[in-house]
Motif scaffolding. Structure first.
Motif, PDB file in Angstrom:
ATOM      1  N   ALA A   1      -5.741   5.665   1.377  1.00  0.00           N
ATOM      2  CA  ALA A   1      -4.656   4.748   1.748  1.00  0.00           C
ATOM      3  C   ALA A   1      -5.110   3.310   1.927  1.00  0.00           C
ATOM      4  O   ALA A   1      -4.353   2.372   1.655  1.00  0.00           O
ATOM      5  CB  ALA A   1      -3.976   5.245   3.029  1.00  0.00           C
ATOM      6  N   ALA A   2      -6.348   3.106   2.370  1.00  0.00           N
ATOM      7  CA  ALA A   2      -6.835   1.757   2.652  1.00  0.00           C
ATOM      8  C   ALA A   2      -7.524   1.106   1.459  1.00  0.00           C
ATOM      9  O   ALA A   2      -7.973  -0.037   1.550  1.00  0.00           O
ATOM     10  CB  ALA A   2      -7.794   1.784   3.837  1.00  0.00           C
ATOM     11  N   TYR A   3      -7.588   1.809   0.330  1.00  0.00           N
ATOM     12  CA  TYR A   3      -8.293   1.303  -0.845  1.00  0.00           C
ATOM     13  C   TYR A   3      -7.328   1.021  -1.994  1.00  0.00           C
ATOM     14  O   TYR A   3      -6.507   1.869  -2.352  1.00  0.00           O
ATOM     15  CB  TYR A   3      -9.352   2.303  -1.302  1.00  0.00           C
ATOM     16  N   LYS A   4      -7.457  -0.160  -2.580  1.00  0.00           N
ATOM     17  CA  LYS A   4      -6.537  -0.564  -3.643  1.00  0.00           C
ATOM     18  C   LYS A   4      -6.677   0.288  -4.895  1.00  0.00           C
ATOM     19  O   LYS A   4      -5.747   0.357  -5.704  1.00  0.00           O
ATOM     20  CB  LYS A   4      -6.728  -2.037  -3.972  1.00  0.00           C
ATOM     21  N   GLN A   5      -7.820   0.958  -5.059  1.00  0.00           N
ATOM     22  CA  GLN A   5      -7.994   1.828  -6.222  1.00  0.00           C
ATOM     23  C   GLN A   5      -7.029   3.008  -6.193  1.00  0.00           C
ATOM     24  O   GLN A   5      -6.661   3.537  -7.242  1.00  0.00           O
ATOM     25  CB  GLN A   5      -9.430   2.384  -6.285  1.00  0.00           C
ATOM     26  N   TYR A   6      -6.646   3.411  -4.994  1.00  0.00           N
ATOM     27  CA  TYR A   6      -5.788   4.580  -4.831  1.00  0.00           C
ATOM     28  C   TYR A   6      -4.386   4.234  -4.347  1.00  0.00           C
ATOM     29  O   TYR A   6      -3.423   4.904  -4.700  1.00  0.00           O
ATOM     30  CB  TYR A   6      -6.439   5.566  -3.852  1.00  0.00           C
ATOM     31  N   ASN A   7      -4.296   3.212  -3.530  1.00  0.00           N
ATOM     32  CA  ASN A   7      -2.997   2.817  -2.979  1.00  0.00           C
ATOM     33  C   ASN A   7      -2.470   1.613  -3.764  1.00  0.00           C
ATOM     34  O   ASN A   7      -2.851   0.474  -3.505  1.00  0.00           O
ATOM     35  CB  ASN A   7      -3.145   2.463  -1.494  1.00  0.00           C
ATOM     36  N   LYS A   8      -1.623   1.879  -4.722  1.00  0.00           N
ATOM     37  CA  LYS A   8      -1.112   0.830  -5.620  1.00  0.00           C
ATOM     38  C   LYS A   8      -0.129  -0.111  -4.926  1.00  0.00           C
ATOM     39  O   LYS A   8       0.250  -1.137  -5.491  1.00  0.00           O
ATOM     40  CB  LYS A   8      -0.435   1.473  -6.839  1.00  0.00           C
ATOM     41  N   SER A   9       0.273   0.214  -3.708  1.00  0.00           N
ATOM     42  CA  SER A   9       1.206  -0.656  -2.998  1.00  0.00           C
ATOM     43  C   SER A   9       0.485  -1.808  -2.278  1.00  0.00           C
ATOM     44  O   SER A   9       1.141  -2.702  -1.741  1.00  0.00           O
ATOM     45  CB  SER A   9       2.021   0.150  -1.982  1.00  0.00           C
TER      46      SER A   9
ATOM     47  N   ALA B   1      -3.810  -9.329  -1.030  1.00  0.00           N
ATOM     48  CA  ALA B   1      -4.431  -8.814   0.195  1.00  0.00           C
ATOM     49  C   ALA B   1      -5.946  -8.977   0.130  1.00  0.00           C
ATOM     50  O   ALA B   1      -6.561  -8.765  -0.915  1.00  0.00           O
ATOM     51  CB  ALA B   1      -4.070  -7.345   0.393  1.00  0.00           C
ATOM     52  N   GLU B   2      -6.537  -9.354   1.255  1.00  0.00           N
ATOM     53  CA  GLU B   2      -7.985  -9.505   1.321  1.00  0.00           C
ATOM     54  C   GLU B   2      -8.645  -8.133   1.371  1.00  0.00           C
ATOM     55  O   GLU B   2      -8.340  -7.318   2.246  1.00  0.00           O
ATOM     56  CB  GLU B   2      -8.378 -10.299   2.557  1.00  0.00           C
ATOM     57  N   CYS B   3      -9.530  -7.906   0.408  1.00  0.00           N
ATOM     58  CA  CYS B   3     -10.220  -6.617   0.340  1.00  0.00           C
ATOM     59  C   CYS B   3     -11.728  -6.809   0.250  1.00  0.00           C
ATOM     60  O   CYS B   3     -12.207  -7.853  -0.217  1.00  0.00           O
ATOM     61  CB  CYS B   3      -9.744  -5.816  -0.875  1.00  0.00           C
ATOM     62  N   CYS B   4     -12.458  -5.816   0.697  1.00  0.00           N
ATOM     63  CA  CYS B   4     -13.910  -5.829   0.565  1.00  0.00           C
ATOM     64  C   CYS B   4     -14.272  -5.537  -0.892  1.00  0.00           C
ATOM     65  O   CYS B   4     -13.410  -5.186  -1.701  1.00  0.00           O
ATOM     66  CB  CYS B   4     -14.531  -4.761   1.466  1.00  0.00           C
ATOM     67  N   LYS B   5     -15.530  -5.659  -1.219  1.00  0.00           N
ATOM     68  CA  LYS B   5     -15.979  -5.384  -2.591  1.00  0.00           C
ATOM     69  C   LYS B   5     -15.743  -3.929  -2.970  1.00  0.00           C
ATOM     70  O   LYS B   5     -15.613  -3.605  -4.145  1.00  0.00           O
ATOM     71  CB  LYS B   5     -17.464  -5.725  -2.736  1.00  0.00           C
ATOM     72  N   THR B   6     -15.682  -3.071  -1.973  1.00  0.00           N
ATOM     73  CA  THR B   6     -15.439  -1.651  -2.220  1.00  0.00           C
ATOM     74  C   THR B   6     -13.989  -1.364  -2.561  1.00  0.00           C
ATOM     75  O   THR B   6     -13.652  -0.269  -3.003  1.00  0.00           O
ATOM     76  CB  THR B   6     -15.824  -0.819  -0.992  1.00  0.00           C
ATOM     77  N   GLY B   7     -13.110  -2.349  -2.324  1.00  0.00           N
ATOM     78  CA  GLY B   7     -11.684  -2.160  -2.559  1.00  0.00           C
ATOM     79  C   GLY B   7     -10.901  -1.875  -1.303  1.00  0.00           C
ATOM     80  O   GLY B   7      -9.671  -1.816  -1.335  1.00  0.00           O
ATOM     81  N   ARG B   8     -11.600  -1.741  -0.165  1.00  0.00           N
ATOM     82  CA  ARG B   8     -10.908  -1.453   1.092  1.00  0.00           C
ATOM     83  C   ARG B   8     -10.317  -2.718   1.688  1.00  0.00           C
ATOM     84  O   ARG B   8     -10.922  -3.783   1.665  1.00  0.00           O
ATOM     85  CB  ARG B   8     -11.874  -0.818   2.106  1.00  0.00           C
ATOM     86  N   LEU B   9      -9.115  -2.568   2.227  1.00  0.00           N
ATOM     87  CA  LEU B   9      -8.487  -3.676   2.930  1.00  0.00           C
ATOM     88  C   LEU B   9      -9.381  -4.134   4.085  1.00  0.00           C
ATOM     89  O   LEU B   9      -9.982  -3.312   4.779  1.00  0.00           O
ATOM     90  CB  LEU B   9      -7.127  -3.243   3.497  1.00  0.00           C
ATOM     91  N   LYS B  10      -9.466  -5.440   4.284  1.00  0.00           N
ATOM     92  CA  LYS B  10     -10.287  -5.953   5.383  1.00  0.00           C
ATOM     93  C   LYS B  10      -9.613  -5.765   6.735  1.00  0.00           C
ATOM     94  O   LYS B  10     -10.274  -5.686   7.766  1.00  0.00           O
ATOM     95  CB  LYS B  10     -10.588  -7.438   5.149  1.00  0.00           C
ATOM     96  N   ARG B  11      -8.307  -5.656   6.722  1.00  0.00           N
ATOM     97  CA  ARG B  11      -7.557  -5.487   7.972  1.00  0.00           C
ATOM     98  C   ARG B  11      -6.183  -4.890   7.649  1.00  0.00           C
ATOM     99  O   ARG B  11      -5.768  -4.844   6.501  1.00  0.00           O
ATOM    100  CB  ARG B  11      -7.388  -6.831   8.680  1.00  0.00           C
TER     101      ARG B  11
END
Length: 248
Positions: free
Chosen positions: A176-184, A189-199
Motif C-alpha cells: 500500500a505504501a509503495y508506488k510500484q503496487y499502489n497505483k493511486s 507524492a514524495e517517495c524514497c528511492k525504493t518507491g515508498r511514500l516518505k509520509r
C-alpha cells in the motif's frame, strides 16, 4: 686467521631459509587440511529436511482460498486488549465474516481507544483471558482454512501475538505504501528511492487516496480497522501472489 663463529651461524641460517620444502611435505599438508575441512563441513552442513507442513508448502505461493486480516488494539501497558478478524475470500478480498475478541483483564487497564471497544455490534464477539482467546483464534483460523494472516504494519501485531507465529504473516503496508503496487499514489507524492511514500501512508491516508472517501477516519476499533485494512487490499486490486514480497 681467527675462527669467526658468527659467520658460520649466519651461513647456517641462510642455507636453512633458502632450502625448499620437500614436495611430499606440502602434498601431505594439503591432504591433512582437506581432510579437516571435510570433517568440519560434515559437522556444520544443515540437514536436508523434507517439510510437508502447510507453512512450508505456502512459502513459494500463497494458495489458500481464505485469508484473515487481523488488527489489534493495546492498553496503556502495551498489552493487547482487543483483536479483530476479517475473514475474506482470497481472490476477491470480499469480507466473509467478522470475529471480535475482548481480552480480560487487559481491558480493565484502559487505553487510548477503549471508548470504541463495543461499537462493533455486527461481529461475533467473544471475551476471555489471553490464553483462551489465542487458542480460540488459532482453532478458528485452522477450521476456516485461513493459513495466511494479513495486517497493516504487520510486525506490530505479529510481535504482540507470538502465539500465532505458526501462521504465515504478510504486511499490507508493504504494498500500500509503495508506488510500484499502489497505483493511486500521486505522481507528485514524495517517495524514497525504493518507491515508498516518505509520509502519509497510514490506513486513514491510504484509504482516502484509494477513493474510500475524503472524510474517512479510522475508528481504532480492532474489528472495524481489520475491515478497513481488508478494503485496502480490495481497492488496490493486486493479486494475492503480489504479497509474497510482504511476507514476514
Amino acid at each position: 686467521m681467527s675462527y669467526n663463529k658468527s659467520l658460520d651461524f649466519l651461513e647456517m641460517i641462510k642455507n636453512t631459509s633458502s632450502k625448499p620444502a620437500k614436495p611430499i611435505e606440502k602434498k601431505e599438508a594439503k591432504k591433512e587440511i582437506a581432510k579437516k575441512s571435510e570433517i568440519h563441513e560434515a559437522k556444520t552442513k544443515p540437514k536436508t529436511v523434507t517439510n510437508t507442513s502447510t507453512k512450508a508448502a505456502a512459502y513459494t505461493k500463497i494458495s489458500s482460498s481464505v485469508i484473515a486480516v487481523i488488527d489489534t488494539e493495546t492498553n496503556w501497558h502495551d498489552e493487547v486488549m482487543s483483536i479483530g478478524i476479517a475473514l475474506a475470500d482470497a481472490k476477491t478480498f470480499k469480507c466473509l465474516e467478522l470475529r471480535y475478541y475482548i481480552l480480560e483483564p487487559e481491558i480493565f487497564v484502559g487505553g487510548m481507544f477503549d471508548s470504541v471497544l463495543y461499537i462493533a455490534k455486527d461481529a461475533t464477539q467473544l471475551k476471555g483471558d489471553r490464553k483462551k482467546v489465542m487458542k480460540d483464534i488459532a482453532k478458528y483460523l485452522k477450521e476456516k482454512g485461513a493459513a495466511s494472516i494479513f495486517a497493516y504494519n504487520a510486525r506490530f501485531d505479529y510481535g504482540h501475538m507470538p502465539e500465532l507465529s505458526d501462521f504465515d504473516w504478510f504486511d499490507i503496508m508493504r504494498l500500500a505504501a509503495y508506488k510500484q503496487y499502489n497505483k493511486s499514489i500521486p505522481a507528485t507524492a514524495e517517495c524514497c528511492k525504493t518507491g515508498r511514500l516518505k509520509r502519509g501512508y497510514g490506513v486513514e491516508e491510504i484509504l482516502r487516496m484509494l477513493g474510500h472517501g475524503t472524510n474517512y477516519c479510522e475508528t481504532h476499533n480492532a474489528v472495524r480497522d481489520a475491515e478497513d485494512e481488508l478494503k485496502i487490499m480490495e481497492l488496490m486490486g493486486q493479486p494475492l501472489e503480489a504479497y509474497e514480497c510482504a511476507r514476514l
